[in-house]
Structures are given as C-alpha cells and as structure tokens.
Design an enzyme around this catalytic site. Structure first.
Site, mmCIF file in Angstrom:
data_model
loop_
_atom_site.group_PDB
_atom_site.id
_atom_site.type_symbol
_atom_site.label_atom_id
_atom_site.label_comp_id
_atom_site.label_asym_id
_atom_site.label_seq_id
_atom_site.Cartn_x
_atom_site.Cartn_y
_atom_site.Cartn_z
ATOM 1 C CG HIS A 80 -1.855 -1.168 1.263
ATOM 2 N ND1 HIS A 80 -1.739 -2.155 2.211
ATOM 3 C CD2 HIS A 80 -2.880 -1.527 0.455
ATOM 4 C CE1 HIS A 80 -2.675 -3.068 2.000
ATOM 5 N NE2 HIS A 80 -3.381 -2.717 0.942
ATOM 6 C CG ASP B 36 -1.825 -6.317 1.275
ATOM 7 O OD1 ASP B 36 -1.996 -5.778 0.179
ATOM 8 O OD2 ASP B 36 -2.751 -6.751 1.965
ATOM 9 C CB SER C 129 1.538 2.385 7.461
ATOM 10 O OG SER C 129 0.360 2.469 8.204
#
Length: 498
Positions: A142, A172, A246
């Site tokens: 992402h 991911d 993140s």
C-alpha cells in the site's frame, strides 16, 4: 518449652510457609524470603528505548510520486490529480486480502446499515526497514501503491532513490532496492510463528527520516484458520494507530522483526481502526522468489539440500520427517573450516529456528548478509551436534563457468547423497576406493541402492570421491552400471541417468 507450629500453605502445588511461622523462626533469612517472591512480569524487563536506539536507524521513511495522469483522466482537472498525488487514505480494493479479512471479521451485524466508505489505508508515504546490507527494503504494497518514483530517507538524513523490485498483492508486501549506498544498518528478521497472544511488541516508524516514532502493544490474535475454511493470515495487535508506522517493522521482545505494520481504517462500529502485522515470512518468501528468478543476489550455505521424507527420517535417526538434508557441498566450500557441513548432515535448526523443510532454511539464509555467522543444529551419523558456519554470497542466475559445472546437480537429480570413505573406513572394509551412500531416493532408490551401500565403480571405473562419482555418472550414458558393496557382498545395479 513449647514448639512453634509451622503452617504450610499450598498454592498450585507449591508449598509456602505462612507468615506467622516464618516470623517464629529466629534464623529466617531475608534472602530466602525474597527468593519465594514471584518473579517480575517478563514484559517489565523489555528495554524498548535500547531497542529503538539499536534498530531504529534501519527503519526508513518512504515517500512516493505516482505516475502522471494521461488521456481523459488528465482532463478531469488539477484538483483530482492533487488528491491522487498527495499522501493520504487509499480505499482498499475488494480483492485485497485485508479487505477480505475485514469483510469477514469487521462487518457490522445484518441489522445495522453498512458503512458507505470501504476500509482504507495510508499510501504514498510511510515507513520501511532495511533487511540486508545490499540495500533491500521491505514495506507494504500500500505504501508504494501506483508509485513511479520512490525516495528512501534514513534517520541519519541520507536520501536515496529506490527501485520497486516487486509488489505482491496476495501478501501486501513490497520490496525496494536502494542503489549506491554503503554502511547501511539492517534489521534482524525473526519468526512470527513463535508470537503468542498477549506478547508485547514494538512498532517503529520514520515519519520524515529525521527521527523514529514508536508505539507498543500486545499481540491480540495470531494467524489461524477461520470457521469458513479461510485463513486469518495476520498478526492483530492493539498498537496505537500511527500512519507513520505503516510499512515499518513490528519487533518482538528480542528485537527481531516478526511482522510488517499496516494501519487499517475500517470506519465501522466494531473496528474504527485495526493494527495488523503481516508475518515476516511473507517478506522472506517474496525475496526468495526474486532470487529464484535471478533478480537478487542471495545468501547461501554453499550446499545443495533436499527435504527429508519418512524413510530418510528413519535412516538418519530423526523422530519424524523434518529438516534439510545436505546432498552436496559447493566446490568453493569443500574442506573449508568456515563451512563444516557434509553430505548426509540434516540441518534441524538455524539460530534457534526450527527447520521443517528445505525451503525454511533457504528462505532464512537468503535474507542474511554474506559473511554472517550462523549457529546450526544438525544430525550427523544419527547424533545431534552444534555447528557454526558462515553465509556465502551466490547468485541463482549465474551461468556455469564450463559444462562440467552442470554435473553438480547429477547426484541430487538422481536422489543420491554420498560421502568419501575415511582412511579408517577403507582399512576396516579392506577397500582401496569407494564412496558411502548416505541417502538414496528417486531413481537411485528405484535401482535398488540403499543408505549404507558403498559405490565402488561406475562402468568399471573406480570412484573414490563424490566428485569422481558425479563425473563418471554424467559421462556414462543413459544407463550406467554401479558396482556396490553391501555388508560383505558385492553386486552390480543398473541406474538410469536420463
């Protein structure tokens, strides 16, 4: 004179003297009383500050620039492009594994209306961490979603351009490559399968490269099977939501990375936000795939290996089928004191991590920098032993220097693992040459060869080393005749080599 009665109280099967009885004993020792006190919780002994000082420099800031809009999309105005170009929240694709997870675990009850906005994650900016000194950086898919250019900034304020090596939408995970960098700090990669519910973990981020951000929390859920047959493939934690983290590492109490942090904003009644960690094994798997494709240099132990089946487990004295069986040692590693592995060795642990199959070992070693020392637990001659060896550099796409180099895979392809006889073996058996069979599978087993056999010759040509056996078989044609000695009897067996 009266005698003081001592009352014994049992807690969980452990005996303690009552306080009254202890007070009545004139020789009671404070040290003895302190020894009876329960130990402090393990979490209180974790020095997170020291952990950040040591490993924080290997956590990097990642910023991206998306590809320019083209065609009709460019005509929609600068405002839409600015929304896309600026870091922010990105709606999860319905095919994303995180979206599927939230659909099954975070959906509102049927009686409640669904939320209009789908789950979102931050993209365009975040964190990552360096996994090897040659500049490989791990982050989430992402963070680099749709990126054309990626900039990596270290806490020492060095800034580098990076290439996106691979993005795996199934896990991911994304891997980046920093070029023209030296003296890069690295993280230690751990084992997420050892994570326990209630274990304390630490997430580290790098908001702008100048400093680290950290949050700590507990592991709430570990990967497991769901009632519908699907898999909860993440570590769920109660780490405080921090978008800067993140893509950064989630560390266990030992300072090893067990996951990659991903902050999800679900906007529903059950989960306003969700702190997940992608197991570190996804990073190792993606890296191994790139190495198999020849896109990355890889660390290696300089040996060829195979899995252990139940038959081999019994032959090598293992309790069950486990470990990586060494079938050959690379010419550059043979006789090297830094290697120490021999054909027939079964590697069962590396740096304390259990090895169930060959890929467990190759994936772990591939992430290590050449020159790294590793501690192995092996089984040799049915006895466990410890061994320290050194990771060497290798490339899976390297072409053999000459045709003879292709012979190195002959014995492995035929399922034959052997080692040269020692001088004592030859004296005991009365042999001048020969190689001992450590394992025989596949074509070799079909030919009737067994572990413990001694191969004396190939097509009447004597062999005394694994290399000689390999050359003779490679040059012997589609079918070769092996003279073997089993116990005190000799026989020829025909082995198909094609």
């Amino acid at each position: 004179m009266g005698r003081t009665a001592a009352t014994i109280i049992l807690f969980g099967g452990v005996a303690f003297l009552s306080s009254a009885a202890s007070a009545a004993q004139p020789g009671a020792s404070p040290a003895r009383t302190a020894h009876a006190s329960p130990p402090a919780p393990a979490s209180a002994q974790i020095d997170f500050a020291a952990m950040v000082e040591r490993y924080g420099p290997a956590v990097v800031n990642i910023s991206t620039a998306p590809p320019p809009e083209s065609g009709d999309q460019a005509d929609q105005g600068d405002q839409a492009y600015q929304r896309a170009a600026a870091p922010g929240l990105d709606n999860l694709d319905p095919d994303d594994p995180v979206f599927a997870l939230l659909r099954t675990t975070a959906a509102p009850p049927p009686s409640q209306p669904s939320v209009a906005d789908p789950p979102r994650v931050f993209w365009g900016a975040g964190s990552g961490f360096i996994i090897s000194a040659d500049g490989i950086v791990a982050t989430t898919a992402h963070v680099v979603n749709r990126a054309e250019q990626v900039t990596v900034t270290l806490t020492d304020k060095r800034r580098f351009k990076a290439d996106v090596l691979a993005v795996d939408p199934q896990s991911d995970i994304a891997l980046l490559q920093i070029d023209h960098a030296s003296k890069l700090p690295t993280m230690r990669l751990g084992d997420s399968s050892r994570a326990r519910v209630g274990e304390r973990v630490l997430a580290i981020g790098a908001p702008d490269g100048a400093q680290n951000t950290v949050t700590s929390g507990l592991v709430s859920v570990t990967p497991h099977a769901l009632p519908d047959g699907s898999t909860f493939a993440f570590l769920e934690t109660d780490l405080a939501a921090d978008p800067d983290n993140s893509g950064g590492p989630v560390l266990d109490r030992n300072g090893t990375v067990i996951g990659v942090d991903i902050q999800v904003y679900a906007d529903n009644g059950r989960y306003r936000n969700l702190a997940l960690a992608i197991p570190i094994e996804a990073v190792l798997k993606l890296r191994a795939q790139l190495q198999e494709q020849g896109k990355l240099a890889s660390g290696s132990l300089g040996v060829r290996m195979q899995d252990v089946d139940p038959g081999l487990a019994a032959a090598f004295g293992l309790p069950h089928a486990m470990g990586a069986l060494v079938t050959d040692v690379a010419p550059t590693a043979r006789g090297s004191a830094s290697n120490g592995l021999k054909p027939g060795d079964v590697v069962t642990r590396i740096n304390g991590k259990a090895i169930e199959r060959r890929t467990d070992l190759t994936e772990y070693v591939s992430a290590l920098q050449p020159g790294t020392k590793v501690a192995l637990t092996i089984v040799r001659n049915k006895k466990p032993m410890s061994l320290t060896t050194t990771v060497v550099a290798t490339r899976t796409d390297a072409a053999p220097a000459n045709p003879a180099a292709t012979q190195a895979g002959v014995l492995e392809r035929l399922g034959l693992a052997v080692h040269a006889l020692s001088d004592e073996d030859r004296r005991t058996m009365g042999l001048s040459a020969g190689v001992m069979v450590d394992a025989a599978t596949g074509a070799s087993a079909n030919a009737g060869i067994q572990a413990g056999d001694v191969v004396l010759s190939v097509n009447s040509e004597s062999v005394g080393t694994p290399e000689a056996l390999e050359r003779s078989i490679a040059h012997g044609g589609k079918e070769v005749a092996l003279l073997i000695q089993r116990d005190d009897a000799r026989m020829f067996v025909s082995l198909a080599t094609r």
